[in-house]
Design an enzyme around this catalytic site. Sequence first.
Site, PDB file in Angstrom:
ATOM      1  N   ALA A  67       0.846  -1.195   0.000  1.00 18.71           N
ATOM      2  CA  ALA A  67       0.000   0.000   0.000  1.00 18.71           C
ATOM      3  C   ALA A  67       0.878   1.240   0.000  1.00 18.71           C
ATOM      4  CB  ALA A  67      -0.903  -0.018   1.230  1.00 18.71           C
ATOM      5  N   GLY A 112       0.545  -5.118   0.986  1.00 16.37           N
ATOM      6  CA  GLY A 112      -0.576  -5.259   0.055  1.00 16.37           C
ATOM      7  C   GLY A 112      -0.168  -5.920  -1.254  1.00 16.37           C
ATOM      8  N   GLU A 115      -0.308  -9.517  -0.511  1.00 15.90           N
ATOM      9  CA  GLU A 115      -1.737  -9.873  -0.378  1.00 15.90           C
ATOM     10  C   GLU A 115      -2.402 -10.013  -1.744  1.00 15.90           C
ATOM     11  OE1 GLU A 115      -2.833  -7.939   3.929  1.00 15.90           O
ATOM     12  OE2 GLU A 115      -2.730  -6.595   2.232  1.00 15.90           O
ATOM     13  N   GLU A 135       4.058  -4.819   7.564  1.00 17.48           N
ATOM     14  CA  GLU A 135       3.228  -3.749   8.124  1.00 17.48           C
ATOM     15  C   GLU A 135       3.574  -3.424   9.577  1.00 17.48           C
ATOM     16  OE1 GLU A 135       2.117  -6.259   6.255  1.00 17.48           O
ATOM     17  OE2 GLU A 135       0.530  -5.605   4.899  1.00 17.48           O
TER      18      GLU A 135
HETATM   19  C1  LIG Z   1      -1.240  -1.783   4.826  1.00 13.77           C
HETATM   20  C2  LIG Z   1      -0.655  -2.464   3.906  1.00 13.77           C
HETATM   21  C3  LIG Z   1       0.685  -2.165   3.360  1.00 13.77           C
HETATM   22  O1  LIG Z   1       0.994  -2.670   2.314  1.00 13.77           O
HETATM   23  S1  LIG Z   1       1.744  -1.107   4.184  1.00 13.77           S
HETATM   24  C4  LIG Z   1       3.211  -1.047   3.166  1.00 13.77           C
HETATM   25  C5  LIG Z   1       4.014  -2.298   3.310  1.00 13.77           C
HETATM   26  N1  LIG Z   1       5.244  -2.169   2.557  1.00 13.77           N
HETATM   27  C6  LIG Z   1       6.358  -1.694   3.058  1.00 13.77           C
HETATM   28  O2  LIG Z   1       6.448  -1.333   4.209  1.00 13.77           O
HETATM   29  C7  LIG Z   1       7.533  -1.616   2.114  1.00 13.77           C
HETATM   30  C8  LIG Z   1       8.020  -0.178   1.970  1.00 13.77           C
HETATM   31  N2  LIG Z   1       9.174  -0.101   1.100  1.00 13.77           N
HETATM   32  C9  LIG Z   1      10.408  -0.487   1.479  1.00 13.77           C
HETATM   33  O3  LIG Z   1      10.631  -0.971   2.558  1.00 13.77           O
HETATM   34  C10 LIG Z   1      11.505  -0.288   0.490  1.00 13.77           C
HETATM   35  O4  LIG Z   1      11.075   0.644  -0.477  1.00 13.77           O
HETATM   36  C11 LIG Z   1      11.949  -1.577  -0.207  1.00 13.77           C
HETATM   37  C12 LIG Z   1      12.637  -2.518   0.809  1.00 13.77           C
HETATM   38  C13 LIG Z   1      10.802  -2.289  -0.869  1.00 13.77           C
HETATM   39  C14 LIG Z   1      12.988  -1.206  -1.327  1.00 13.77           C
HETATM   40  O5  LIG Z   1      14.013  -0.408  -0.771  1.00 13.77           O
HETATM   41  P1  LIG Z   1      15.001   0.390  -1.729  1.00 13.77           P
HETATM   42  O6  LIG Z   1      15.969   1.104  -0.858  1.00 13.77           O
HETATM   43  O7  LIG Z   1      15.555  -0.501  -2.754  1.00 13.77           O
HETATM   44  O8  LIG Z   1      14.066   1.414  -2.510  1.00 13.77           O
HETATM   45  P2  LIG Z   1      13.437   2.744  -1.934  1.00 13.77           P
HETATM   46  O9  LIG Z   1      12.987   2.577  -0.535  1.00 13.77           O
HETATM   47  O10 LIG Z   1      14.351   3.894  -2.225  1.00 13.77           O
HETATM   48  O11 LIG Z   1      12.106   2.881  -2.831  1.00 13.77           O
HETATM   49  C15 LIG Z   1      12.106   3.511  -4.118  1.00 13.77           C
HETATM   50  C16 LIG Z   1      10.964   4.522  -4.131  1.00 13.77           C
HETATM   51  O12 LIG Z   1       9.749   3.841  -3.921  1.00 13.77           O
HETATM   52  C17 LIG Z   1       9.040   4.396  -2.826  1.00 13.77           C
HETATM   53  N3  LIG Z   1       8.261   3.360  -2.142  1.00 13.77           N
HETATM   54  C18 LIG Z   1       8.662   2.107  -1.851  1.00 13.77           C
HETATM   55  N4  LIG Z   1       7.686   1.451  -1.234  1.00 13.77           N
HETATM   56  C19 LIG Z   1       6.649   2.295  -1.121  1.00 13.77           C
HETATM   57  C20 LIG Z   1       5.340   2.191  -0.564  1.00 13.77           C
HETATM   58  N5  LIG Z   1       4.875   1.051  -0.017  1.00 13.77           N
HETATM   59  N6  LIG Z   1       4.557   3.268  -0.612  1.00 13.77           N
HETATM   60  C21 LIG Z   1       4.973   4.419  -1.182  1.00 13.77           C
HETATM   61  N7  LIG Z   1       6.188   4.576  -1.741  1.00 13.77           N
HETATM   62  C22 LIG Z   1       7.005   3.532  -1.704  1.00 13.77           C
HETATM   63  C23 LIG Z   1      10.143   4.955  -1.944  1.00 13.77           C
HETATM   64  O13 LIG Z   1       9.630   5.927  -1.077  1.00 13.77           O
HETATM   65  C24 LIG Z   1      11.076   5.530  -2.997  1.00 13.77           C
HETATM   66  O14 LIG Z   1      10.544   6.733  -3.457  1.00 13.77           O
HETATM   67  P3  LIG Z   1      11.475   8.062  -3.515  1.00 13.77           P
HETATM   68  O15 LIG Z   1      10.571   9.135  -4.030  1.00 13.77           O
HETATM   69  O16 LIG Z   1      12.591   7.710  -4.447  1.00 13.77           O
HETATM   70  O17 LIG Z   1      11.966   8.286  -2.131  1.00 13.77           O
END
Ligand SMILES: C=CC(=O)SCCNC(=O)CCNC(=O)[C@H](O)C(C)(C)COP(=O)(O)OP(=O)(O)OC[C@H]1O[C@@H](n2cnc3c(N)ncnc32)[C@H](O)[C@@H]1OP(=O)(O)O
Length: 261
Positions: A67, A112, A115, A135
């Site tokens: 998400a 998500g 999921e 999460e």
């Molecule tokens: C309620 C249900 C849910 O799904 S909650 C969300 C669960 N998911 C997470 O917690 C994963 C979040 N993401 C990460 O932990 C990391 O991005 C990663 C481990 C998947 C990859 O790490 P890496 O260092 O390789 O990449 P970046 O973190 O730099 O990500 C690139 C770019 O994408 C944006 N982003 C990543 N995941 C999300 C997300 N779930 N929602 C929104 N945006 C996301 C991240 O912020 C980066 O954007 P930038 O503008 O370049 O900062």
Amino acid sequence: MGYSVIDYQIVQDHIAVVTLSRPESLNALNRQMFIELGLVFSEIERDNRIKAVILTGSGSKAFSAGADVSELQRLSAVEARNFALAAYRTQDQICSLPVPTIAALNGYALGGGCELAMCCDLRLASENARLGQPEINLGIIPGGGGTQRLARLVGVSRAKELIFTGKIIPARVAYEWGLVNRVVPLEELMETAIKLAGEIATKSRPVLALAKSAIDRGSDMDLTPALHYEIECFAGCFATEDHHEGIRAFLEKRVPRYTDR
Ligand SMILES: C=CC(=O)SCCNC(=O)CCNC(=O)[C@H](O)C(C)(C)COP(=O)(O)OP(=O)(O)OC[C@H]1O[C@@H](n2cnc3c(N)ncnc32)[C@H](O)[C@@H]1OP(=O)(O)O
């Protein structure tokens, strides 16, 4: 129909490919994505040509990182409930499609994203795929079926380990745990998914629907009603034209030519 955060194509006449397309945020799932997924899966449901669906992510790094956290940040408890309900409605559409669905996991499938992958019938993962329900690290729990579908796929103990720690597992472990069906090199992922979808598409559409229904609805029942439900689905096959063709083709030692009736 034009889509802005997903891409939709039909390949080889019978195979739908839906691609989550927000590569700048690792295909994070926002409201618009759920709206467009709802629309595309309605379009697929109405299209009798389609016999298998592949769901994948754009780029080479993620199926979906879950998400969109920047949207979650602004939600009240009431809005969070509505967000989860919107996800539920889209997932329910995917799960109830009468044709087999394959998630092609081309990298991270988290929260998500994991999921959504678990709503598909089959999951193929690239070697760089990593799966999990992180999460808990955001101070929340899975709200899109993670606590239920993950436990059903890998068992309660492993689901609790992933959900309580937020640990992310590599594709190979996901395969050992039964969370994915196969692991292949990234460059072979779509080719493998299309080949598998193509193999499924050689079968009869109504018979595939009966097989899927027997497994899915049956697994929500106790054993005895589930076995009776299987009998109804088995009998339903005998009301199709395709079962005549399948049996005739076997006896005549040739490949069946199904008409999906
Ligand atoms: C309620 C249900 C849910 O799904 S909650 C969300 C669960 N998911 C997470 O917690 C994963 C979040 N993401 C990460 O932990 C990391 O991005 C990663 C481990 C998947 C990859 O790490 P890496 O260092 O390789 O990449 P970046 O973190 O730099 O990500 C690139 C770019 O994408 C944006 N982003 C990543 N995941 C999300 C997300 N779930 N929602 C929104 N945006 C996301 C991240 O912020 C980066 O954007 P930038 O503008 O370049 O900062």
